[in-house]
Design a protein around this motif. Structure first.
Motif, PDB file in Angstrom:
ATOM      1  N   HIS A 294       0.616  -1.392   0.108  1.00 30.68           N
ATOM      2  CA  HIS A 294      -0.135  -0.193   0.047  1.00 30.68           C
ATOM      3  C   HIS A 294       0.873   1.067  -0.044  1.00 30.68           C
ATOM      4  N   ARG A 295       1.967   1.215   0.526  1.00 30.00           N
ATOM      5  CA  ARG A 295       2.955   2.310   0.724  1.00 30.00           C
ATOM      6  C   ARG A 295       3.527   2.622  -0.617  1.00 30.00           C
ATOM      7  N   ALA A 296       4.064   1.606  -1.292  1.00 30.21           N
ATOM      8  CA  ALA A 296       4.519   1.586  -2.562  1.00 30.21           C
ATOM      9  C   ALA A 296       3.520   2.288  -3.491  1.00 30.21           C
ATOM     10  N   ALA A 297       2.181   1.830  -3.471  1.00 33.26           N
ATOM     11  CA  ALA A 297       1.060   2.219  -4.363  1.00 33.26           C
ATOM     12  C   ALA A 297       0.704   3.646  -4.115  1.00 33.26           C
ATOM     13  N   ALA A 298       0.900   3.987  -2.739  1.00 28.97           N
ATOM     14  CA  ALA A 298       0.485   5.695  -2.499  1.00 28.97           C
ATOM     15  C   ALA A 298       1.861   6.472  -3.050  1.00 28.97           C
ATOM     16  N   GLU A 299       2.936   5.905  -2.850  1.00 29.03           N
ATOM     17  CA  GLU A 299       4.154   6.632  -3.471  1.00 29.03           C
ATOM     18  C   GLU A 299       4.210   7.012  -5.032  1.00 29.03           C
ATOM     19  N   ARG A 300       3.690   5.876  -5.691  1.00 34.58           N
ATOM     20  CA  ARG A 300       3.397   5.820  -7.055  1.00 34.58           C
ATOM     21  C   ARG A 300       2.467   7.030  -7.413  1.00 34.58           C
ATOM     22  N   ALA A 301       1.388   6.999  -6.570  1.00 34.09           N
ATOM     23  CA  ALA A 301       0.114   7.889  -7.279  1.00 34.09           C
ATOM     24  C   ALA A 301       0.660   9.323  -6.846  1.00 34.09           C
TER      25      ALA A 301
ATOM     26  N   GLU B  12      -5.627   9.430  -4.727  1.00 29.22           N
ATOM     27  CA  GLU B  12      -5.204   8.102  -4.409  1.00 29.22           C
ATOM     28  C   GLU B  12      -4.218   7.640  -3.642  1.00 29.22           C
ATOM     29  N   ALA B  13      -3.141   8.678  -3.372  1.00 27.69           N
ATOM     30  CA  ALA B  13      -2.170   8.550  -2.754  1.00 27.69           C
ATOM     31  C   ALA B  13      -2.733   8.409  -1.174  1.00 27.69           C
ATOM     32  N   VAL B  14      -3.348   9.559  -0.919  1.00 25.87           N
ATOM     33  CA  VAL B  14      -4.279   9.555   0.498  1.00 25.87           C
ATOM     34  C   VAL B  14      -4.902   8.166   0.884  1.00 25.87           C
ATOM     35  N   ARG B  15      -5.591   7.975  -0.110  1.00 24.03           N
ATOM     36  CA  ARG B  15      -6.153   6.440   0.284  1.00 24.03           C
ATOM     37  C   ARG B  15      -5.378   5.142   0.447  1.00 24.03           C
ATOM     38  N   GLU B  16      -4.321   5.211  -0.414  1.00 23.81           N
ATOM     39  CA  GLU B  16      -3.195   3.957  -0.385  1.00 23.81           C
ATOM     40  C   GLU B  16      -2.504   4.311   0.967  1.00 23.81           C
TER      41      GLU B  16
ATOM     42  N   VAL C 142     -10.151  11.527   9.530  1.00 23.94           N
ATOM     43  CA  VAL C 142     -11.013  12.592   8.797  1.00 23.94           C
ATOM     44  C   VAL C 142     -10.309  12.902   7.453  1.00 23.94           C
ATOM     45  N   GLN C 143      -9.196  13.111   7.278  1.00 25.47           N
ATOM     46  CA  GLN C 143      -8.532  13.334   5.760  1.00 25.47           C
ATOM     47  C   GLN C 143      -9.201  12.259   5.059  1.00 25.47           C
ATOM     48  N   PHE C 144      -8.815  11.189   5.149  1.00 23.88           N
ATOM     49  CA  PHE C 144      -9.263  10.044   4.396  1.00 23.88           C
ATOM     50  C   PHE C 144     -10.792  10.185   3.906  1.00 23.88           C
ATOM     51  N   ASP C 145     -11.650  10.326   5.063  1.00 23.96           N
ATOM     52  CA  ASP C 145     -13.052  10.570   4.814  1.00 23.96           C
ATOM     53  C   ASP C 145     -13.508  11.687   3.939  1.00 23.96           C
TER      54      ASP C 145
END
Length: 199
Positions: free
Chosen positions: A105-112, A120-124, A170-173
């Motif tokens: 998930h971290r790697a996906a967040a960094e790519r996004a 998408e980065a926040v979500r991952e 809260v940020q994710f939401d």
């Protein structure tokens, strides 16, 4: 049926039955007002009675009453749609159907984030935080957990991080269910929460 077959003398009961059969034809019913039209007609009739009963109601009074009614309707609609949005947000699940490790998930967040897809980065990154908490045994691995549940359960287990976890939730939401744009600063705060959870 030929004209000669139509009886000329109808009794009272026969005439009533014939009229009932005729009026049951759907062609007569199609022009009936629907329930919404009937409700609107009722409200307009009551307003008409109000103005007629008040005698010489001035134009300003009539406009004031109509404005008040419109404001009440708008407030009721806003409260109702706001409640729907909040309940939809509160029920938002953290994970989709794919099962990944925190590192994935971290790697996906960094790519996004590198591609400028901050939502998408926040979500991952939030998913990475949750998965890390599960891998460390702070949270039990459970499908269908909401962001609010993550913040509450993890905050009880890690009181020093409770505020950070709540802010992350809260940020994710806000981004995924509230329609707010994700920001680089918000993503960096999430990275910081993730680092603290790992530390």
């Amino acid at each position: 049926m030929a004209v000669s077959d139509v009886p000329v003398d109808l009794g009272r009961d026969e005439a009533r039955e014939a009229a009932a059969r005729e009026l049951a034809d759907p062609a007569y019913v199609s022009d009936d007002p629907n329930p919404l039209e009937r409700a609107l007609d009722w409200v307009l009739d009551r307003l008409g009675e109000l103005f007629a009963g008040a005698g010489g109601v001035s134009g300003i009074t009539a406009v004031t009453v109509l404005v008040v009614v419109a404001v009440v309707i708008v407030v009721v609609v806003r409260l109702r749609t706001g409640r729907t949005t909040r309940s939809r947000r509160a029920s938002g699940e953290v994970f989709g159907s794919a099962v990944r490790t925190a590192a994935e998930h971290r790697a996906a967040a960094e790519r996004a984030a590198a591609e400028g897809e901050l939502a998408e980065a926040v979500r991952e990154r939030f998913r990475a935080v949750v998965r890390e908490l599960e891998q460390r045994g702070v949270l039990d691995a459970r499908a269908g957990r909401t962001v609010d549940e993550v913040a509450a359960e993890a905050g009880r287990a890690l009181p020093d991080l409770a505020g950070d976890l709540r802010s992350a939730a809260v940020q994710f939401d806000d981004v995924w269910y509230g329609g707010r744009p994700a920001t680089g600063e918000g993503y960096r705060r999430l990275v910081s929460v993730d680092d603290r959870v790992r530390g």
